[in-house]
Write a protein that holds these residues in place. Structure first.
Motif, PDB file in Angstrom:
ATOM      1  N   ALA B  50      37.516  35.885  40.304  1.00  0.00           N
ATOM      2  CA  ALA B  50      38.444  36.587  40.544  1.00  0.00           C
ATOM      3  C   ALA B  50      39.612  36.163  40.131  1.00  0.00           C
ATOM      4  O   ALA B  50      40.004  34.708  40.698  1.00  0.00           O
ATOM      5  CB  ALA B  50      38.472  37.175  42.211  1.00  0.00           C
ATOM      6  N   TRP B  52      42.881  36.329  41.175  1.00  0.00           N
ATOM      7  CA  TRP B  52      43.522  36.409  42.545  1.00  0.00           C
ATOM      8  C   TRP B  52      43.289  35.341  43.449  1.00  0.00           C
ATOM      9  O   TRP B  52      43.775  35.299  44.528  1.00  0.00           O
ATOM     10  CB  TRP B  52      44.164  37.685  42.894  1.00  0.00           C
ATOM     11  N   GLY B  56      41.026  37.187  47.114  1.00  0.00           N
ATOM     12  CA  GLY B  56      39.764  37.829  46.948  1.00  0.00           C
ATOM     13  C   GLY B  56      38.800  37.885  48.077  1.00  0.00           C
ATOM     14  O   GLY B  56      38.100  38.865  48.680  1.00  0.00           O
ATOM     15  N   SER B  59      40.463  40.378  50.706  1.00  0.00           N
ATOM     16  CA  SER B  59      40.122  41.765  50.169  1.00  0.00           C
ATOM     17  C   SER B  59      38.361  41.941  50.621  1.00  0.00           C
ATOM     18  O   SER B  59      38.067  43.252  50.952  1.00  0.00           O
ATOM     19  CB  SER B  59      40.279  42.038  48.872  1.00  0.00           C
ATOM     20  N   GLU B  60      37.598  41.100  50.488  1.00  0.00           N
ATOM     21  CA  GLU B  60      36.256  41.176  50.736  1.00  0.00           C
ATOM     22  C   GLU B  60      36.197  41.423  52.347  1.00  0.00           C
ATOM     23  O   GLU B  60      35.120  42.249  52.821  1.00  0.00           O
ATOM     24  CB  GLU B  60      35.507  39.716  50.327  1.00  0.00           C
ATOM     25  N   HIS B 115      38.086  49.802  47.454  1.00  0.00           N
ATOM     26  CA  HIS B 115      37.962  48.659  46.838  1.00  0.00           C
ATOM     27  C   HIS B 115      38.382  48.331  45.598  1.00  0.00           C
ATOM     28  O   HIS B 115      39.038  47.429  45.320  1.00  0.00           O
ATOM     29  CB  HIS B 115      36.259  47.992  47.220  1.00  0.00           C
ATOM     30  N   ARG B 116      38.049  49.068  44.697  1.00  0.00           N
ATOM     31  CA  ARG B 116      38.470  48.973  43.259  1.00  0.00           C
ATOM     32  C   ARG B 116      39.830  49.002  43.035  1.00  0.00           C
ATOM     33  O   ARG B 116      40.646  48.284  42.323  1.00  0.00           O
ATOM     34  CB  ARG B 116      37.546  49.964  42.451  1.00  0.00           C
ATOM     35  N   GLU B 119      41.686  45.873  44.419  1.00  0.00           N
ATOM     36  CA  GLU B 119      41.525  44.770  43.794  1.00  0.00           C
ATOM     37  C   GLU B 119      42.502  44.798  42.445  1.00  0.00           C
ATOM     38  O   GLU B 119      43.222  44.051  42.019  1.00  0.00           O
ATOM     39  CB  GLU B 119      40.221  44.626  43.242  1.00  0.00           C
ATOM     40  N   HIS B 123      45.651  42.669  41.479  1.00  0.00           N
ATOM     41  CA  HIS B 123      45.631  42.097  40.307  1.00  0.00           C
ATOM     42  C   HIS B 123      47.129  42.426  39.524  1.00  0.00           C
ATOM     43  O   HIS B 123      47.553  41.427  38.862  1.00  0.00           O
ATOM     44  CB  HIS B 123      44.589  42.540  39.546  1.00  0.00           C
TER      45      HIS B 123
END
Lengths: 113, 156
Positions: B50, B52, B56, B59-60, B115-116, B119, B123
């Protein structure tokens, strides 16, 4: 979110989001506890005590749920404006409330056994 | 860091070359350039990682928190509906729990999309906004609380 102030660090935004979700999970757990307490067989606890404990748990659950969204917005606003985070005045209510229910339930279990 | 935000996160994650990066995996000093610019691509970035960096993981964790909440709502709603129907023997008593289960199901179904988008926003340095999902989750939990209150007060 209203566009005011600066966009905060995404890590803070995500932490705030997770805290909001944790409040919701806490509320769900408290509701589950209240329903479980109310659904106990009649001979386990004295009925009015059982109902009182269940009501306390559901009231705490309602407080947690009612607070969650407005607090999420408040914290996000504070992050955007780079102000101190708002205090959580009701924190002791949750701590002592759940502890009181647990201790009382434990005493009743010991006495009934 | 979101370009122009002027905020570095707590600490700033050390990068693999020994320097300190901003929370977005980009340079800590805004003067070094905005994230996503041609000169900002970390030369040591491995294929499939990833871009970033430490965000990551945030966000996870957030993704997992949403999954937990959606699952708890769906399972709690179904369980509550079952208990209410068994003890009170009426459809309306189970209705708030059914509504909560539906909210949980929708949240779970939207997990990947949310989630997409997250991200992608990380990004591209765009603001994160999950207000619709947050309101849905809140509505579901309020429905559970209403159902639980009705059950506790009316339980035989």
């Amino acid at each position: 979110m209203p566009v005011e102030g600066k966009e905060p660090d995404p890590r803070f935004t995500l932490a705030n989001e997770r805290t909001f979700l944790t409040w919701l999970s806490t509320s769900l757990a408290l509701s589950a506890g209240g329903v479980a307490m109310a659904a106990l067989p009649r001979d386990v606890f004295v009925p009015w005590v059982r109902t009182a404990l269940a009501v306390v748990l559901v009231v705490l659950s309602g407080l947690a749920a009612a607070l969650a969204y407005p607090r999420w917005r408040q914290v996000q606003r504070a992050l955007r404006q780079e102000k101190p985070l708002p205090r959580l005045a009701l924190a002791p209510v949750f701590g002592y409330g759940v502890a009181a229910v647990a201790v009382l339930a434990l005493i009743l279990i010991v006495l009934s056994g | 860091m979101i370009p122009g935000s002027g905020r570095d996160g707590p600490g700033g994650a050390p990068d693999r070359t020994g320097g300190v990066r901003g929370p977005g995996g980009g340079p800590r000093n805004p003067a070094d350039g905005a994230r996503g610019s041609a000169g900002e691509q970390p030369e040591e970035e491995a294929e499939g990682t990833a871009p970033w960096g430490a965000e990551g993981l945030h966000s996870e964790r957030t993704l997992l928190a949403w999954i937990r909440t959606g699952t708890a709502l769906a399972a709690g709603g179904l369980g509550g509906a079952g208990v209410a129907a068994r003890h009170m023997g009426s459809g309306p008593a189970a209705l708030p729990f059914v509504l909560a289960a539906l909210c949980g199901a929708v949240l779970l179904a939207r997990t990947h999309l949310r989630h997409r988008r997250l991200e992608s926003a990380l990004h591209e340095g765009k603001p994160l906004d999950v207000r619709a999902d947050a309101l849905l989750a809140w509505l579901g939990v309020l429905a559970v609380v209403a159902g639980a209150a009705a059950f506790v007060l009316a339980a035989p």
